[in-house]
Design an enzyme around this catalytic site. Structure first.
Site, PDB file in Angstrom:
ATOM      1  N   ASP A  67      29.282  22.680  48.263  1.00  0.00           N
ATOM      2  CA  ASP A  67      29.858  22.240  46.909  1.00  0.00           C
ATOM      3  C   ASP A  67      30.512  21.312  46.288  1.00  0.00           C
ATOM      4  OD1 ASP A  67      32.468  23.036  47.874  1.00  0.00           O
ATOM      5  OD2 ASP A  67      32.839  24.674  46.475  1.00  0.00           O
ATOM      6  N   ASN A 136      40.088  33.942  42.345  1.00  0.00           N
ATOM      7  CA  ASN A 136      38.948  35.234  41.482  1.00  0.00           C
ATOM      8  C   ASN A 136      37.846  36.083  42.569  1.00  0.00           C
ATOM      9  OD1 ASN A 136      37.757  33.211  41.571  1.00  0.00           O
ATOM     10  ND2 ASN A 136      37.361  32.634  39.134  1.00  0.00           N
ATOM     11  N   HIS A 138      35.863  34.206  43.965  1.00  0.00           N
ATOM     12  CA  HIS A 138      34.770  33.147  44.292  1.00  0.00           C
ATOM     13  C   HIS A 138      35.264  32.518  45.622  1.00  0.00           C
ATOM     14  CE1 HIS A 138      37.173  29.293  43.273  1.00  0.00           C
ATOM     15  NE2 HIS A 138      37.032  28.815  43.977  1.00  0.00           N
ATOM     16  N   GLU A 143      31.444  31.438  40.940  1.00  0.00           N
ATOM     17  CA  GLU A 143      32.658  32.093  39.863  1.00  0.00           C
ATOM     18  C   GLU A 143      31.872  33.469  39.609  1.00  0.00           C
ATOM     19  OE1 GLU A 143      35.326  30.892  39.825  1.00  0.00           O
ATOM     20  OE2 GLU A 143      35.694  28.895  38.526  1.00  0.00           O
TER      21      GLU A 143
HETATM   22  C1  GLP Z   1      37.825  25.349  45.314  1.00  0.00           C
HETATM   23  C2  GLP Z   1      36.452  25.298  46.575  1.00  0.00           C
HETATM   24  C3  GLP Z   1      36.203  26.094  47.642  1.00  0.00           C
HETATM   25  C4  GLP Z   1      37.739  26.346  48.152  1.00  0.00           C
HETATM   26  C5  GLP Z   1      38.933  27.208  46.894  1.00  0.00           C
HETATM   27  C6  GLP Z   1      39.938  27.831  47.133  1.00  0.00           C
HETATM   28  O1  GLP Z   1      37.653  25.883  44.580  1.00  0.00           O
HETATM   29  N1  GLP Z   1      35.384  25.319  46.181  1.00  0.00           N
HETATM   30  O2  GLP Z   1      35.403  26.834  48.171  1.00  0.00           O
HETATM   31  O3  GLP Z   1      37.502  28.469  49.499  1.00  0.00           O
HETATM   32  O4  GLP Z   1      39.395  26.111  46.128  1.00  0.00           O
HETATM   33  O5  GLP Z   1      41.016  26.892  47.641  1.00  0.00           O
HETATM   34  P1  GLP Z   1      42.425  26.379  48.148  1.00  0.00           P
HETATM   35  O6  GLP Z   1      41.223  26.942  49.414  1.00  0.00           O
HETATM   36  O7  GLP Z   1      42.538  25.291  48.331  1.00  0.00           O
HETATM   37  O8  GLP Z   1      43.134  28.031  48.079  1.00  0.00           O
END
Ligand code: GLP
Length: 242
Positions: A67, A136, A138, A143
């Site tokens: 993404d 959440n 995702h 989402e």
């Molecule tokens: C973002 C990314 C996800 C990732 C998520 C969790 O939303 N698009 O791919 O898994 O954050 O991030 P973190 O690893 O900082 O908790």
């Protein structure tokens, strides 16, 4: 789902890097799906160390990222393009033209998302897709929703995600409100999936994703239907599963 519970973030990062290294050794010209966020940072550090020690060769590998924020130039220090260069690409011998991410600076969402989906499809989808997980549930930027989105698409980020990501920006107003992300269908076409989680703030998401009903309200729950998923999480992230 294979669930592997480790002590802490360091152990998770080491195990995840070994898992990915194994794939690169077995299929050096494979397609590796990559993720951003704080979770995989330690994994990338371990992969860079293995490369520096002469144990890994990225020269034939292709990478595809999940993404990208919409509206950020690639040179923006919070773009995922920048993140990937900073944490991995600039430190290993990947070919400069072998790493792909959606381009968040492209305004025409439909055309950029279609082009990215076509690119990932033309590569035959990921041999191994690395995933983090949002609080959440995702994955990528898919989402919680009423349906599972199939292909790469543009999403409106939820308040919870914007709030979680505000720590990287000067103020909450600077956090992009939209992103381009691989769809759930794109992710599910990966041959293998490795999902990482660390910390108590991921415990609810891990419990619901691994043991709850499969529902688009918890996007990662769809992974229960994938034939080859490995979860590596630390004790804190697994704490609600006991
Ligand atoms: C973002 C990314 C996800 C990732 C998520 C969790 O939303 N698009 O791919 O898994 O954050 O991030 P973190 O690893 O900082 O908790």
């Amino acid at each position: 789902m294979d669930i592997c519970v480790v002590k802490d973030y360091e152990e998770m990062s080491k195990k995840a890097a070994d898992f990915i290294a194994d794939m690169i050794v077995k299929k050096p010209d494979g397609v590796l799906g990559l993720a951003t966020g704080s979770t995989p940072v330690g994994t990338y550090k371990n992969l860079v160390s293995m490369y520096e020690a002469g144990k890994l060769d990225f020269s034939r590998l292709t990478t595809v990222n999940l993404d990208e924020y919409k509206g950020l130039k690639r040179s923006h220090d919070q773009s995922y393009y920048f993140f990937m260069h900073d944490n991995l690409f600039d430190h290993v011998n990947l070919r400069p033209d072998a790493s792909f991410l959606p381009d968040g600076s492209k305004d025409d969402a439909e055309s950029e998302c279609k082009a990215y989906e076509r690119k990932v499809a033309s590569l035959g989808y990921a041999d191994l897709q690395l995933l983090g997980i949002g609080r959440n549930g995702h994955i990528g930027f898919n989402e919680p929703a009423d349906d599972f989105a199939v292909a790469t698409h543009c999403v409106n980020l939820t308040e919870s995600t914007i709030d979680a990501n505000k720590r990287f920006f000067a103020s909450i107003d600077d956090v992009p409100k939209q992103a381009y992300t691989m769809g759930i269908g794109t992710i599910m076409k990966a041959k293998r999936i490795l999902i990482l989680a660390s910390g108590a703030d991921k415990a609810e998401a891990i419990k619901n994703s691994c043991f709850g009903p499969v529902t688009p309200k918890v996007p990662a729950s769809i992974l229960q239907f994938h034939p080859d998923v490995t979860v590596i999480c630390d004790e804190a992230a697994y704490s609600l599963c006991k």
